[in-house]
Design an enzyme around this catalytic site. Structure first.
Site, short mmCIF file in Angstrom:
data_model
loop_
_atom_site.label_atom_id
_atom_site.label_comp_id
_atom_site.label_asym_id
_atom_site.label_seq_id
_atom_site.Cartn_x
_atom_site.Cartn_y
_atom_site.Cartn_z
N HIS A 1 49.66 26.96 22.55
CA HIS A 1 49.59 27.52 23.90
C HIS A 1 48.52 28.61 23.99
O HIS A 1 48.55 29.59 23.25
CB HIS A 1 50.96 28.10 24.24
N GLU B 1 46.01 24.33 24.31
CA GLU B 1 46.12 24.40 25.76
C GLU B 1 45.39 25.64 26.22
O GLU B 1 45.39 26.67 25.53
CB GLU B 1 47.60 24.46 26.16
N ASP C 1 43.71 27.71 30.11
CA ASP C 1 43.69 27.79 31.58
C ASP C 1 42.26 27.97 32.05
O ASP C 1 41.52 28.79 31.49
CB ASP C 1 44.54 28.96 32.06
N HIS D 1 44.21 32.87 32.74
CA HIS D 1 45.45 32.40 33.36
C HIS D 1 45.72 33.03 34.72
O HIS D 1 45.94 32.34 35.71
CB HIS D 1 46.63 32.68 32.43
N GLU E 1 44.44 23.33 31.56
CA GLU E 1 45.21 23.50 32.79
C GLU E 1 44.30 24.07 33.86
O GLU E 1 43.70 25.14 33.68
CB GLU E 1 46.41 24.42 32.59
#
Length: 248
Positions: free
Chosen positions: A15, A42, A44, A57, A117
């Site tokens: 993450h 992962e 953002d 994020h 993301e």
């Protein structure tokens, strides 16, 4: 039952680079995650005011940088000067915000995989989805394994679908939604990425029948991970890069 699309990604996904061990969404975090043996990450992605795709994020800068205000309202020249590491610890003071291009080059050079993301500034979902997907398509052109593009925002996924229809997409869900399956199909998704509590025998069976892959976030304890593995899901996103074995 529809056959699932081929799935080239590892089961375990770190993450925001390295969970909480390093400042999230920085190159330092990805490097630390890789040092712990992780092969997929992962992150953002959002747009600066002048259209640069950067990793971050929050909408606001204050939590994870020395800046103030809305990240999407500032140009990359200003954002690139911010300290995105000192909020985490003194060891990372001075760590900058990275662009998606920088992280992509690092991942490709090291044979690592990315789940991007799409995290648009409010009001820019369609444009952000298009920009992230178009850039990702260029950056990973000719690579065997493309990035997985995900978002909670259907408009962002629509933009991604328009700009780069061949890149795999995943719908993110945090709360139960009776229309989730139809929405994932409409957006041409390959996967659904859920709050781990949403996966049970019924939702897994529905996703499997639709040919969708099943991923979960953010799983930080062994019993939850074991439950998801027993259900037959396809991936786990975790902060615990120091606890789980990514080869497992």
């Amino acid at each position: 039952m529809n056959a699932p699309t081929p799935w080239p990604y590892p089961f375990w996904i770190a993450h925001r680079g390295a969970g909480k061990l390093a400042p999230e969404n920085t190159l330092a975090a990805f490097r630390l995650g890789a040092q712990h043996g992780w092969r997929m990450f992962e992150c953002d992605a959002k747009l600066s005011s002048d259209g640069v795709v950067l990793l971050m994020h929050d909408t606001e800068l204050a939590r994870t940088t020395t800046g103030q205000g809305n990240a999407g309202e500032q140009p990359w020249t200003a954002l690139s000067q911010l300290d995105a590491g000192s909020w985490h610890s003194r060891a990372y003071a001075g760590e900058p915000l990275p662009t998606l291009a920088l992280v992509a080059r690092w991942c490709i050079a090291n044979g690592l995989h990315l789940n991007i993301e799409i995290k648009p500034t409010p009001g820019t979902a369609l444009a952000t989805g298009r920009a992230v997907a178009a850039l990702a398509s260029r950056l990973w052109h000719g690579q065997r394994v493309p990035p997985l593009l995900t978002s909670f925002d259907p408009q962002a996924l629509t933009g991604a679908q328009e700009a780069a229809p061949l890149l795999p997409r995943g719908l993110l869900l945090d709360q139960p939604d009776p229309a989730w399956l139809d929405l994932a199909r409409k957006l041409g998704c390959s996967a659904v990425v859920c709050n781990h509590a949403l996966w049970n025998a019924t939702t897994v069976a529905a996703a499997r029948a639709a040919g969708l892959r099943m991923l979960s976030y953010t799983v930080n304890d062994t019993p939850t991970a074991e439950r998801l593995i027993a259900l037959g899901t396809d991936g786990i996103i975790t902060d615990r890069v120091d606890a789980f074995c990514p080869a497992g």
